[in-house]
Design an enzyme around this catalytic site. Structure first.
Site, PDB file in Angstrom:
ATOM      1  N   ARG A 299       0.858   7.411   0.938  1.00 32.68           N
ATOM      2  CA  ARG A 299       1.106   6.359  -0.046  1.00 32.68           C
ATOM      3  C   ARG A 299       1.362   5.065   0.715  1.00 32.68           C
ATOM      4  NH1 ARG A 299       6.532   5.072  -2.113  1.00 32.68           N
ATOM      5  NH2 ARG A 299       6.133   3.217  -3.338  1.00 32.68           N
TER       6      ARG A 299
ATOM      7  N   HIS B 252       4.589  -4.010  -3.254  1.00 35.82           N
ATOM      8  CA  HIS B 252       5.836  -3.530  -2.642  1.00 35.82           C
ATOM      9  C   HIS B 252       6.575  -4.774  -2.118  1.00 35.82           C
ATOM     10  CE1 HIS B 252       7.645   0.324  -0.820  1.00 35.82           C
ATOM     11  NE2 HIS B 252       8.520  -0.636  -0.584  1.00 35.82           N
TER      12      HIS B 252
ATOM     13  N   GLU C  65       9.340   0.138  -7.163  1.00 33.37           N
ATOM     14  CA  GLU C  65      10.702  -0.281  -7.465  1.00 33.37           C
ATOM     15  C   GLU C  65      10.810  -1.680  -8.083  1.00 33.37           C
ATOM     16  OE1 GLU C  65      13.088   0.309  -3.936  1.00 33.37           O
ATOM     17  OE2 GLU C  65      12.849   2.483  -4.038  1.00 33.37           O
TER      18      GLU C  65
ATOM     19  N   ASN D 252      11.764   7.479  -6.514  1.00 40.81           N
ATOM     20  CA  ASN D 252      12.324   7.268  -5.175  1.00 40.81           C
ATOM     21  C   ASN D 252      13.796   7.615  -5.248  1.00 40.81           C
ATOM     22  OD1 ASN D 252       9.842   6.228  -4.556  1.00 40.81           O
ATOM     23  ND2 ASN D 252      10.558   4.150  -4.093  1.00 40.81           N
TER      24      ASN D 252
ATOM     25  N   TYR E 125      17.350   8.246  -2.970  1.00 40.61           N
ATOM     26  CA  TYR E 125      18.076   8.200  -1.699  1.00 40.61           C
ATOM     27  C   TYR E 125      19.522   8.649  -1.829  1.00 40.61           C
ATOM     28  CZ  TYR E 125      14.082   5.860   0.292  1.00 40.61           C
ATOM     29  OH  TYR E 125      12.815   5.591   0.741  1.00 40.61           O
TER      30      TYR E 125
ATOM     31  N   GLU F 210       9.461   8.730  -2.700  1.00 45.27           N
ATOM     32  CA  GLU F 210      10.216   8.360  -1.497  1.00 45.27           C
ATOM     33  C   GLU F 210      11.501   9.176  -1.454  1.00 45.27           C
ATOM     34  OE1 GLU F 210      11.199   4.212  -0.792  1.00 45.27           O
ATOM     35  OE2 GLU F 210       9.164   3.590  -1.304  1.00 45.27           O
TER      36      GLU F 210
END
Ligand code: FCB
Length: 464
Positions: A82, A126, A171, A298, A300, A369
């Site tokens: 990606r 991005h 995002e 994504n 984290y 992600e």
């Protein structure tokens, strides 16, 4: 004697394993072959924005070393890569003149990936808005959404004979809030109403671009979006903290999930949103936004929220509980990826499925992600023994598997990132790669985590 039984976590054969990266973070060549300046070029060249005044001017030089990098991906056995496309390589001033040499780069990259049987997942945005469009107001201006759709059309015309999966945005929440709200990202503006406007236009531009891609695509394609999402937990059981967490959740998660999957917006729950909504959201916008073949998640960390009246909009602040494990940037909280996937499934996709006409295709879900910043280094013998990343991967991937066991149809997992790279405002201080990069010599070394990931892909599972 204590006995611990390990179990084998097995994934379906067709599960997609990949790595992700972003143009500005890896390409370098910031002003080569006709590329125009983006807001990140301007931002990094203005003192005070980036740790140690570092820039992405060269970063890991992927623009020139893409063949070596694709060979690395192959040696890791990746199914997919990606990457993002730099808008100003393609349209140096955001609209109008198309720079063929910029498009040629992505053409070569896609061909190289396909030659190695790696599926390209192209993301159109991005964070790197053309500076020329920022000069006209940027994402808080509605016109930017239409310019984005035109750009999507140009790229799709050129690449959609080979690229089957398209992500419009990475995002959008971060683009809006970090770019226009707290100013940590380019263009560095601190203006909360502008951030809310930007978010709506980013989502609208997703819908417009999806239309443009589907209209110009040379084969059936999937169009998705990638969202940063994290479960929000209250710092205590007090009503004040629970309400604070709920407001934080609305701003962090529901502000993108509701429009994309329900066609509604929660921004009216806030005074600033009520003030804006009437003039901002035009008739037909919400229908346009609600279009998705693929939802990229994504993940984290989680957010722990505490009531604090000082903070605008949410009256809440993020806190970091004692006694937890942390990384270079965030708390490590593997259960959060499970919680998030269950929530997306139960609150959004299952109801969507229940209300849909038979045969309607539901959006697919993928982790686009997930990764950890830890201070890796080369050992005396040239190995990078990044045990913490391996543990992070095992714990998180096991939680993804847990959600799949509970019925959530997750189709793939992309690690952030392939290589260590330029981490936005943090510069080069945070290493996220499966591949270690010596930023002076550009030498790439596969870390132990990279070897572990390869075994996982080859065996479709791991002992846990
Ligand atoms: C995500 C971004 C990505 C990278 C990782 C660590 O929010 O999409 O570019 O910075 O965080």
């Amino acid at each position: 004697m204590e006995l611990t039984l390990s179990k084998y976590i097995a994934f379906p054969k067709e599960f997609v394993w990949g790595c992700a990266a972003a143009a500005y973070q890896v390409e370098g060549a910031w002003n080569e072959d006709g590329k125009g300046p983006s807001i990140w070029d301007t931002f990094v060249h203005t003192p005070g924005h980036i740790a140690n005044s570092e820039t992405g001017d060269v970063t890991v030089d992927h623009y020139h070393r893409y063949q070596e990098d694709v060979a690395l991906m192959k040696s890791l056995s990746l199914d997919a890569y990606r990457f993002s496309i730099s808008w100003t390589r393609v349209l140096p001033t955001g609209t109008g003149h198309v720079n063929q040499s910029g498009l040629d780069f992505y053409d070569r990259l896609v061909d190289e990936l396909l030659k190695h049987e790696i599926e390209p997942y192209a993301c159109l945005f991005h964070y790197d808005l053309p500076q020329a469009l920022q000069d006209q107001g940027g994402w808080p201006k509605r016109e930017t959404a239409f310019a984005f759709a035109d750009y999507a059309h140009v790229v799709s015309e050129r690449l959609s004979d080979r690229v089957k999966v398209w992500m419009t945005h990475n995002e959008p929440w971060v683009t809006a809030m970090a770019g226009y709200g707290d100013g940590e990202h380019a263009p560095g503006i601190k203006d909360i109403p502008a951030a809310f406007k930007a978010l709506h236009h980013l989502l609208l531009s997703h819908g417009l671009a999806a239309e443009a891609i589907r209209a110009s695509a040379r084969q059936p394609v999937k169009v998705g979006i990638t969202l940063n999402l994290n479960p929000v937990h209250p710092a205590s059981e007090s009503k004040k903290d629970r309400d604070a967490a709920s407001r934080m959740d609305t701003v962090l998660n529901r502000s993108t999930l509701d429009p994309l999957l329900k066609g509604t917006t929660p921004i009216q729950e806030f005074a600033i949103g009520r003030l804006l909504a009437g003039s901002l959201i035009k008739p037909g916008d919400m229908e346009k936004i609600r279009t998705l073949d693929l939802l990229g998640v994504n993940y984290y960390t989680r957010t722990v929220a505490k009531y604090d009246s000082k903070f605008p909009v949410v009256a809440a602040v993020q806190v970091h509980p004692e006694g937890r494990e942390y990384s270079g940037m965030w708390e490590i909280y593997p259960e959060g990826i499970y919680e998030l996937l269950m929530r997306i499934w139960n609150d959004y996709l299952r109801p969507l499925q229940a209300g849909a006409a038979p045969g309607t295709k539901m959006p697919e879900i993928m982790i686009t992600e997930n990764g950890i910043p830890v201070p890796d280094g080369l050992d005396f013998d040239g190995h990078v023994r990044d045990e913490r990343r391996i543990r992070y991967l095992k714990d998180h991937i096991a939680q993804v598997h847990h959600a799949m066991d509970e019925g959530v149809p997750v189709k793939g997992y992309f690690h952030w990132s392939l290589m260590d790279n330029f981490e936005w405002a943090w510069g080069f201080s945070q290493r996220f790669g499966l591949v270690y990069v010596d930023f002076k010599t550009q030498k790439r070394t596969i870390k132990d985590s990279g070897h572990w990931f390869t075994r996982l892909i080859q065996e479709d599972g791991f002992e846990y």
